[in-house]
Enzyme design. Structure first.
Site, PDB file in Angstrom:
ATOM      1  N   ASN A  39     -40.819 -22.312 -20.144  1.00  7.50           N
ATOM      2  CA  ASN A  39     -41.587 -22.229 -21.322  1.00  7.50           C
ATOM      3  C   ASN A  39     -43.099 -22.305 -20.867  1.00  7.50           C
ATOM      4  O   ASN A  39     -43.988 -21.253 -21.355  1.00  7.50           O
ATOM      5  CB  ASN A  39     -41.608 -23.203 -22.660  1.00  7.50           C
ATOM      6  CG  ASN A  39     -41.915 -22.746 -23.797  1.00  7.50           C
ATOM      7  OD1 ASN A  39     -42.894 -22.327 -23.928  1.00  7.50           O
ATOM      8  ND2 ASN A  39     -41.045 -22.899 -24.879  1.00  7.50           N
ATOM      9  N   CYS A  40     -43.514 -23.119 -20.177  1.00 11.71           N
ATOM     10  CA  CYS A  40     -44.688 -23.251 -19.578  1.00 11.71           C
ATOM     11  C   CYS A  40     -45.196 -22.250 -18.444  1.00 11.71           C
ATOM     12  O   CYS A  40     -46.551 -22.092 -18.247  1.00 11.71           O
ATOM     13  CB  CYS A  40     -44.838 -24.536 -19.044  1.00 11.71           C
ATOM     14  SG  CYS A  40     -44.835 -25.971 -20.061  1.00 11.71           S
TER      15      CYS A  40
END
Length: 834
Positions: free
Chosen positions: A42-43
Site C-alpha cells: 500500500n505504501c
C-alpha cells in the site's frame, strides 16, 4: 480443528493469517478481501504513479494462489463481508464477481477491514477526474490519467503523508502541482517549525502551496476541474487527488453490536479482543489506549498493523499471554530530497492531553562536518519539564533522519529521559556520525535545563517576549547578523560579550539567540554567572526563528511566494526571457560540511578573487544557504545566475558583479549598497572635519535611514578625520604623512566647531548643551547610523594623499573610490555635500 475467518487481506489480515498458520497447522483459515488483490504494498502506490517503481508486479507481496500454496490459507478476493451474525458465529458475504451471497461460519473472527478515504460532501466531488488513493485499482486509474499526455496540471487536496508523496511523484512526472491544505501547515504529525522547512523545500521544488484554505467546490469546465477555495482562489486541474484523511471502514459491523468509538473504530483490549470474546480486531480500524497519554486513539500505519497481527495470532492460539502495549505512532516520509520523521507526541498532542512539556531543538550534520557527505538535519524533542521523560521527537533532513528517530522511538517506548539521550552510545566514525551525535545534543540541551544551567525558550515564546519589550541579544558574528536578524536585536558576538556586559541591561528579560543554540548557551552561562537572572536561550537559534517566521509571513500574505523557484535566474529581461549568464571563467568551490555562516564566508572569500564577469559554482550542504545566497547577492550586487537543490546539496552559480559599483566590506556590517535599492537612496559627501558639520551629516543620514532610504556617506579629505580611531595603532609613514597625522583631529571626539570654537571651549560648550538638551553626541549618532545600516566609505584617493591607512580608521569602514560613490549617487534621489 479450529476455523479462523479473517476480514481484510492486506497488512493486518494477511499478517494474522500467516502467523496463525505457523502456530496452528491443523486449523482452517479463510481470508476475505473486498478488493481484487491481497497483501499488496500500500505504501508503495505513490511511487508506482511516479515511475519510481516501474514494474506493477513488484507491488504484490503475495497472491491468493501463492498464499494457498505456501500457507494453505484460502484467500477469497472480490468478496465483501456485509454483515456479522454473532449468535450464529457467521459472516454474510457478497461475491462481487457474480453478486451471489452466502454465509461462512467461524470459531474465531478476526476483523482487519482497514480504513477508507474521507470523501466530504463538497459540491462537484463526484467528478471522475477527482480520485482517492487506497488500493491498487485506485492507483491504476490515477496512473492511466497521468500517463495521458493531455494531463498537465494536478491538485492534491490534503497535505498529509500520502498527499505529499503524491505531490512529489506528480511533480517528478512533469506536472504542474498545487497542494491545498485547510490547516496552516502540511504534515500535521510534526510541529509548525519543522513543517515550515518542508514547505519551503516544496516551494523550491516548484510546488504551489495553498495553506489555511479549504476547498469550497469543484467545478467542471470541459475537460478541466476547477478547484474553488474558501478564499475565492480558483485552480484549474486535469486531475485532483483527494488525500484529506481516512476513517475506519467498519460500517458493516454496526448492526452486529460490536462496540465502536465515535469515529467508527473498533474498541479492543490489550489482547485485541472486542466486546465479543470470539471476535478480535487489528490494524487501521481499531482503537486502543495510548501508552503516552493513556487515552484512546486510532493510528492508521502499516508498521503497527503488522506487529498487531503477530501478537493477535499469538493470543488466539497460545492464550492471552502477550498484551499489546500500544503504539507511539512512529512514521517517516520522503518529500523530494527531504526525509521527514516523527515519533510520539507533538506540541499539539501534548496540549490536547494537557501534559506539561519543554522542547529542545538542534541543527546538526548527519556525520562529522569535516568528512565528505555531511548533510544538515533539524532534530527536535519534547520532554517532561521535571522528570525529563521524552514525549516525542521529530526530524527533518537529508541523511540519517531515520536512525535518529528510530533510536529516540526506542527510548520513548521504554519511558526514556533526556539523560538517557545524553548518555546514548552510538556507533561513531566520521562517515557515520559525530562524536556527539545529534541525539546526544538534544539530550544535553534538555539535561542542562533540568539541572538549572539553562532556560530555553521556543521561537513562539521568544516572539511573545520580543513584543513585550524583552532585550533581544544576538550573539552571532557580524557577518551572520548582517544577513538576517530578529527585529530590534542587539548584536554582541559571544566572544566579545565578557567585555561588553555594560551594554546588556539587568532590569529586563533577555532573549539570546545564535545560529542554532550552542553559542547562545555559552552567552547565557556568561550572563548568569555575572548576575543576570532573567535570561532565556532561543532553542534552535535563528535558524528555527527565521524559517518559522518566514512561513508565518507567507501565510499572512496569503501565500505570495518570495522564495525563488529552483533554477530560476535572479533577474529577467524586460520581455520576461531569462537573462544571459555573465561571460567569463567558471570557478568551483565546495562548501559542503560547513555550517552557517561558513558557506557565505567562503563564498565571499572566493568571489573577491574573481574578475568582473567571472562565475563561481558553489555547493553547500547547509539548507539555509539557499536563502542566504539570495540575500547575499542582493546585498552585494553580484548576480545569482541559478539556484538548485539536489539530494540535500544546494548548488548556486554566482556571477561576479562590478566591484566599483556595489561591494560588501570584509566586516559584512549590514551596509546595503544603494544600487540594490533603486530610486530610494541618499548620499552625503562629508568633506569637513568640523564638529557641527559632522553632527549635521549624521543627523541627515539617520533621518534618511529612518524613512527607509538606503544611505551612503562618502568621507573625503578633511572629513576622514571623523572616522579616525582615538588610539590608532602605530603605522610606518613618510614625513608628509606624519605631518598630516599630527595636524588632523584624532577622531570625532577631537573635532572643533567651524565658528566660535575659542580654542576648544566652543566645542566643549556645544557638547554640554547637547547633553543638557538630551541630544546625542556625535559618537552616539555614528553608532546609530551603523546600526541603521548606513554605508560609510572612506575615499581611497584622499587617504593616499594624506597618508591615512585603513588601520587608523574605525572598524567596519569601507575603502572606495569615486566610482563607488558615483555608483551609489546614480541610484539616489538625494545627494548632499557637507
Amino acid at each position: 480443528m479450529s476455523k479462523y475467518v479473517i476480514v481484510g487481506g492486506v497488512a493486518g489480515g494477511a499478517g494474522t493469517a500467516a502467523r496463525l498458520r505457523r502456530l496452528d497447522e491443523k486449523a482452517e483459515i479463510i481470508m476475505f478481501e473486498r478488493g481484487e488483490y491481497i497483501s499488496f504494498a500500500n505504501c508503495g502506490l505513490p511511487y508506482y504513479s511516479g515511475n519510481v517503481i516501474t514494474e506493477r508486479s513488484r507491488l504484490f507481496v503475495m497472491t491468493p494462489e501463492k498464499f494457498k500454496q505456501s500457507l494453505n490459507v484460502e484467500a477469497r478476493v472480490l468478496s465483501d463481508v456485509v454483515a456479522i451474525n454473532r449468535k450464529e458465529k457467521s459472516v454474510h458475504i457478497k461475491n462481487l464477481r457474480d453478486n451471489t451471497e452466502y454465509d461462512e461460519r467461524y470459531d474465531v473472527l478476526i476483523l482487519s477491514p482497514g480504513a477508507s478515504p474521507i470523501k466530504p460532501p463538497i459540491p462537484g466531488i463526484d467528478n471522475p477526474s477527482i480520485m482517492s488513493l487506497r488500493s491498487v485499482s485506485d492507483i491504476d486509474k490515477i496512473k492511466e490519467k497521468i500517463d495521458n499526455p493531455a494531463t498537465k496540471r494536478a491538485v492534491v487536496v490534503g497535505g498529509g503523508f500520502i498527499g505529499l508523496e503524491m505531490a512529489e511523484n506528480l511533480k517528478e512526472r512533469g506536472l504542474e502541482v498545487s497542494v491545498v491544505e485547510a490547516l496552516e501547515q502540511v504534515m500535521n504529525v510534526i510541529d509548525y517549525d519543522l513543517a515550515a522547512e518542508v514547505q519551503q523545500h516544496m516551494r523550491l521544488k516548484g510546488v504551489h502551496l495553498y495553506l489555511k484554505d479549504g476547498v469550497s467546490s469543484f467545478e467542471k469546465h470541459e475537460s478541466l476541474v476547477t478547484v474553488r477555495l474558501s478564499s475565492g482562489t480558483l485552480i484549474d486541474a486535469d486531475i485532483v487527488i483527494l488525500s484529506i484523511g481516512v476513517r475506519p471502514d467498519t460500517s458493516f459491523i454496526k448492526e452486529a453490536g460490536i462496540e465502536v468509538a465515535k469515529n467508527g473504530a473498533i474498541k479492543v483490549d490489550q489482547y485485541f479482543t472486542t466486546n465479543d470474546k470470539d471476535i478480535r480486531a487489528v490494524g487501521d480500524a481499531i482503537e486502543f489506549i495510548s501508552p503516552l497519554t493513556k487515552t484512546a486513539l486510532t493510528v492508521p500505519l502499516a508498521g503497527p498493523a503488522n506487529k498487531q497481527a503477530r501478537l493477535c495470532a499469538d493470543n488466539i492460539v497460545l492464550g492471552n499471554k502477550h498484551p499489546y502495549g500500544g503504539t507511539i505512532a512512529t512514521s517517516i516520509a520522503k518529500v523530494f530530497d527531504l526525509t521527514v520523521a516523527s515519533t510520539g507526541l507533538t506540541e499539539k498532542g501534548l496540549k490536547r492531553a494537557e501534559l506539561p512539556f519543554r522542547e529542545a531543538v538542534t541543527h546538526a550534520g548527519s556525520n562529522a562536518g569535516y568528512y565528505p557527505g555531511s548533510k544538515q538535519m533539524t532534530l527536535k524533542i519534547l520532554y517532561h519539564p521535571t522528570t525529563g521523560q521524552v514525549w516525542g521527537a521529530q526530524a527533518v533532513g537529508y541523511v540519517g533522519v531515520d536512525k535518529r528517530i528510530d533510536v529516540i522511538s526506542a527510548f520513548i517506548g521504554k519511558e526514556g529521559t533526556v539523560q538517557d539521550l545524553a548518555e546514548f552510545e552510538q556507533a561513531y566514525a566520521p562517515p557515520f556520525s559525530s562524536a556527539k551525535d545529534p541525539t546526544n545534543m538534544v539530550g544535553f540541551i534538555g539535561e542542562n535545563v533540568l539541572n538549572g544551567l539553562s532556560d530555553t525558550i521556543t521561537w513562539e515564546e521568544a516572539a511573545q517576549k520580543q513584543e513585550a519589550g524583552a532585550f533581544m541579544l544576538d550573539v552571532r558574528s557580524q557577518e551572520e547578523f548582517s544577513l538576517g536578524k530578529i527585529e530590534n536585536a542587539h548584536n554582541i558576538p559571544h566572544t566579545e560579550l565578557r567585555n561588553r556586559l555594560a551594554e546588556v541591561p539587568k532590569d529586563t528579560e533577555i532573549v539570546i539567540n545564535c545560529a542554532i543554540g550552542l553559542r547562545g548557551y555559552l552567552a547565557e552561562r556568561i550572563l548568569r554567572q555575572n548576575g543576570y537572572t532573567k535570561v532565556y536561550n532561543l532553542t534552535g537559534g535563528f535558524k528555527t526563528w527565521e524559517v518559522a517566521m518566514r512561513e508565518k509571513e507567507l501565510l499572512e500574505n496569503k501565500g505570495k511566494e518570495t522564495i525563488k523557484l529552483e533554477g530560476a535566474p535572479s533577474t529577467l529581461n524586460e520581455d520576461g526571457s531569462f537573462r544571459k549568464p555573465s561571460e567569463g571563467k567558471l570557478f568551483e568551490v565546495d562548501a559542503c560540511g560547513l555550517q552557517c555562516p561558513g558557506p557565505i564566508i567562503k563564498l565571499k572569500k572566493e568571489i573577491d578573487k574573481l574578475e568582473h564577469g567571472d562565475r563561481l559554482f558553489i555547493k553547500a550542504s547547509d539548507p539555509g544557504f539557499a536563502v542566504d545566497v539570495q540575500s547575499w547577492c542582493s546585498l552585494t550586487g553580484n548576480d545569482l545566475v541559478s539556484l538548485v537543490t539536489k539530494e540535500g546539496i544546494v548548488e548556486a552559480v554566482i556571477g561576479k558583479g562590478n566591484p566599483d559599483i556595489c561591494s560588501m566590506p570584509d566586516s559584512l556590517s549590514g551596509s546595503k549598497p544603494a544600487i540594490c535599492n533603486p530610486d530610494n537612496g541618499a548620499t552625503l559627501i562629508v568633506f569637513s572635519n568640523d564638529l557641527d558639520k559632522a553632527l549635521a551629516s549624521f543627523v541627515l543620514a539617520n533621518g534618511a535611514a529612518a524613512t527607509g532610504k538606503t544611505v551612503t556617506m562618502f568621507f573625503t579629505f578633511w572629513g576622514l578625520s571623523v572616522l579616525r580611531k582615538k588610539n590608532a595603532p602605530k603605522v610606518k609613514k613618510d614625513f608628509v604623512a606624519k605631518m598630516f597625522g599630527a595636524m588632523l583631529p584624532k577622531g570625532m571626539e577631537d573635532l572643533s566647531l567651524s565658528s566660535m570654537n575659542f580654542g576648544g571651549m566652543g566645542a566643549s560648550m556645544m557638547k554640554g548643551r547637547m547633553k543638557k538638551k538630551n541630544v546625542d553626541q556625535v559618537h552616539q549618532m555614528y553608532a546609530q547610523a551603523k546600526d541603521a545600516g548606513v554605508r560609510m566609505i572612506a575615499c581611497q584617493m584622499s587617504m593616499d594623499i594624506m597618508g591615512i591607512t585603513k588601520e587608523e580608521l574605525l572598524d567596519g569602514i569601507e575603502i572606495g573610490g569615486v566610482a563607488t560613490y558615483m555608483g551609489a549617487a546614480s541610484q539616489s534621489k538625494v545627494n548632499l555635500f557637507v
